[in-house]
Design a protein around this motif. Structure first.
Motif, short mmCIF file in Angstrom:
data_model
loop_
_atom_site.label_atom_id
_atom_site.label_comp_id
_atom_site.label_asym_id
_atom_site.label_seq_id
_atom_site.Cartn_x
_atom_site.Cartn_y
_atom_site.Cartn_z
N GLU A 147 -0.15 -4.79 -2.31
CA GLU A 147 0.35 -5.86 -1.46
C GLU A 147 -0.09 -5.54 -0.04
OE1 GLU A 147 4.57 -6.04 -2.12
OE2 GLU A 147 4.30 -6.71 -4.18
N ILE A 148 -0.83 -6.46 0.56
CA ILE A 148 -1.45 -6.22 1.86
C ILE A 148 -0.95 -7.25 2.85
CG2 ILE A 148 -3.62 -6.10 3.12
CD1 ILE A 148 -4.93 -5.23 0.44
N GLU A 149 -0.48 -6.78 4.00
CA GLU A 149 -0.09 -7.65 5.10
C GLU A 149 -1.09 -7.46 6.22
OE1 GLU A 149 3.90 -7.22 6.53
OE2 GLU A 149 4.71 -7.06 4.51
N GLY A 150 -1.45 -8.55 6.86
CA GLY A 150 -2.38 -8.45 7.96
C GLY A 150 -2.69 -9.81 8.56
N LYS A 151 -3.85 -9.91 9.17
CA LYS A 151 -4.30 -11.16 9.78
C LYS A 151 -5.69 -11.49 9.25
CE LYS A 151 -1.64 -10.84 14.01
NZ LYS A 151 -1.65 -10.92 15.45
N ASP A 152 -5.94 -12.79 9.05
CA ASP A 152 -7.26 -13.20 8.60
C ASP A 152 -8.20 -13.32 9.79
OD1 ASP A 152 -6.66 -15.65 9.81
OD2 ASP A 152 -6.42 -16.72 7.93
N ALA A 153 -9.41 -13.76 9.56
CA ALA A 153 -10.43 -13.84 10.61
C ALA A 153 -10.04 -14.81 11.72
CB ALA A 153 -11.77 -14.24 10.00
N LYS B 173 -1.40 -14.71 10.27
CA LYS B 173 -0.78 -13.69 9.43
C LYS B 173 -0.90 -14.09 7.97
CE LYS B 173 2.62 -12.13 12.79
NZ LYS B 173 4.07 -11.93 13.06
N VAL B 174 -1.23 -13.12 7.13
CA VAL B 174 -1.34 -13.37 5.69
C VAL B 174 -0.72 -12.22 4.90
CG1 VAL B 174 -3.43 -14.79 5.80
CG2 VAL B 174 -3.64 -12.33 5.58
N GLU B 175 -0.29 -12.55 3.69
CA GLU B 175 0.13 -11.55 2.71
C GLU B 175 -0.76 -11.75 1.50
OE1 GLU B 175 4.26 -11.61 1.71
OE2 GLU B 175 4.89 -11.47 3.80
N LEU B 176 -1.36 -10.67 1.03
CA LEU B 176 -2.26 -10.73 -0.12
C LEU B 176 -1.75 -9.84 -1.24
CD1 LEU B 176 -5.58 -10.15 1.84
CD2 LEU B 176 -4.63 -12.35 1.19
N VAL B 177 -1.97 -10.28 -2.45
CA VAL B 177 -1.76 -9.43 -3.63
C VAL B 177 -3.15 -9.24 -4.22
CG1 VAL B 177 -0.69 -9.21 -5.89
CG2 VAL B 177 0.56 -10.33 -4.03
N VAL B 178 -3.58 -7.98 -4.30
CA VAL B 178 -4.95 -7.66 -4.70
C VAL B 178 -4.91 -6.80 -5.97
CG1 VAL B 178 -7.09 -6.52 -3.99
CG2 VAL B 178 -5.70 -7.73 -2.30
N ASP B 179 -5.75 -7.17 -6.94
CA ASP B 179 -5.89 -6.40 -8.18
C ASP B 179 -6.58 -5.08 -7.83
OD1 ASP B 179 -6.98 -5.30 -10.60
OD2 ASP B 179 -6.81 -7.27 -11.53
N ARG B 180 -5.94 -3.96 -8.16
CA ARG B 180 -6.50 -2.65 -7.82
C ARG B 180 -7.63 -2.24 -8.74
NH1 ARG B 180 -2.50 1.96 -7.19
NH2 ARG B 180 -4.38 2.91 -6.36
N ARG B 181 -7.87 -2.98 -9.81
CA ARG B 181 -8.99 -2.65 -10.70
C ARG B 181 -10.28 -3.33 -10.23
NH1 ARG B 181 -5.57 -4.60 -15.68
NH2 ARG B 181 -5.11 -6.03 -14.01
N SER B 182 -10.17 -4.57 -9.79
CA SER B 182 -11.36 -5.35 -9.44
C SER B 182 -11.51 -5.65 -7.95
CB SER B 182 -11.33 -6.68 -10.20
OG SER B 182 -10.25 -7.49 -9.72
N GLY B 183 -10.43 -5.56 -7.21
CA GLY B 183 -10.46 -5.93 -5.79
C GLY B 183 -10.26 -7.43 -5.58
N GLU B 184 -10.03 -8.17 -6.67
CA GLU B 184 -9.84 -9.62 -6.57
C GLU B 184 -8.50 -9.93 -5.92
OE1 GLU B 184 -9.30 -13.45 -9.58
OE2 GLU B 184 -9.66 -11.46 -10.41
N VAL B 185 -8.52 -10.93 -5.02
CA VAL B 185 -7.28 -11.40 -4.39
C VAL B 185 -6.61 -12.32 -5.40
CG1 VAL B 185 -6.26 -12.68 -2.49
CG2 VAL B 185 -8.23 -11.19 -2.06
N LEU B 186 -5.43 -11.91 -5.88
CA LEU B 186 -4.70 -12.66 -6.88
C LEU B 186 -3.78 -13.71 -6.25
CD1 LEU B 186 -3.69 -9.66 -9.18
CD2 LEU B 186 -5.62 -11.23 -9.48
N ALA B 187 -3.27 -13.41 -5.08
CA ALA B 187 -2.39 -14.34 -4.38
C ALA B 187 -2.58 -14.19 -2.88
CB ALA B 187 -0.95 -14.10 -4.75
N ARG B 188 -2.50 -15.30 -2.19
CA ARG B 188 -2.66 -15.29 -0.73
C ARG B 188 -1.67 -16.29 -0.18
NH1 ARG B 188 -7.77 -14.65 2.36
NH2 ARG B 188 -7.30 -15.31 4.47
N LYS B 189 -0.81 -15.81 0.73
CA LYS B 189 0.13 -16.73 1.35
C LYS B 189 0.27 -16.40 2.83
CE LYS B 189 4.27 -14.14 0.07
NZ LYS B 189 5.57 -14.17 -0.53
N PRO B 190 0.53 -17.42 3.61
CA PRO B 190 0.74 -17.15 5.04
C PRO B 190 2.02 -16.36 5.21
CG PRO B 190 0.88 -19.51 4.55
CD PRO B 190 0.60 -18.81 3.28
N ASP B 191 2.05 -15.50 6.19
CA ASP B 191 3.24 -14.68 6.44
C ASP B 191 4.14 -15.37 7.44
OD1 ASP B 191 4.96 -12.52 6.35
OD2 ASP B 191 3.89 -11.44 7.92
#
Length: 86
Positions: A58-64, A68-86
């Motif tokens: 689960e990653i919190e940060g800022k996009d380009a 603010k965004v919150e991301l859920v990223v698959d640790r096997r592939s690096g694929e962003v599974l979910a993206r929502k504004p924070d």
């Protein structure tokens, strides 16, 4: 310490350490914290916080664009599974 508590505690620790070994053997190759940081930075994400779970991060940060965004990223592939504004 009560004489019965020591064997029980030893048994619990043995089970937990065995479970950790089993989990390590059955868990597929997971991206490290550094790999995740590198991939997200390449996608324009400025990371504030990363929380590693078993198969996701689960990653919190800022996009380009500075949002603010919150991301859920698959640790096997690096694929962003979910993206929502924070």
């Amino acid at each position: 310490m009560n004489r019965f508590k020591v064997p029980v505690l030893a048994a619990i620790l043995a089970v937990l350490s065995g479970a950790a070994v089993l989990a390590a053997e059955t868990t597929p190759n997971l991206l490290s914290l550094g790999d995740l940081e590198q991939r997200m930075t390449a996608q324009g994400i400025t990371i504030k916080e990363i929380e590693l779970k078993q198969l996701v991060a689960e990653i919190e940060g800022k996009d380009a664009q500075g949002r603010k965004v919150e991301l859920v990223v698959d640790r096997r592939s690096g694929e962003v599974l979910a993206r929502k504004p924070d």
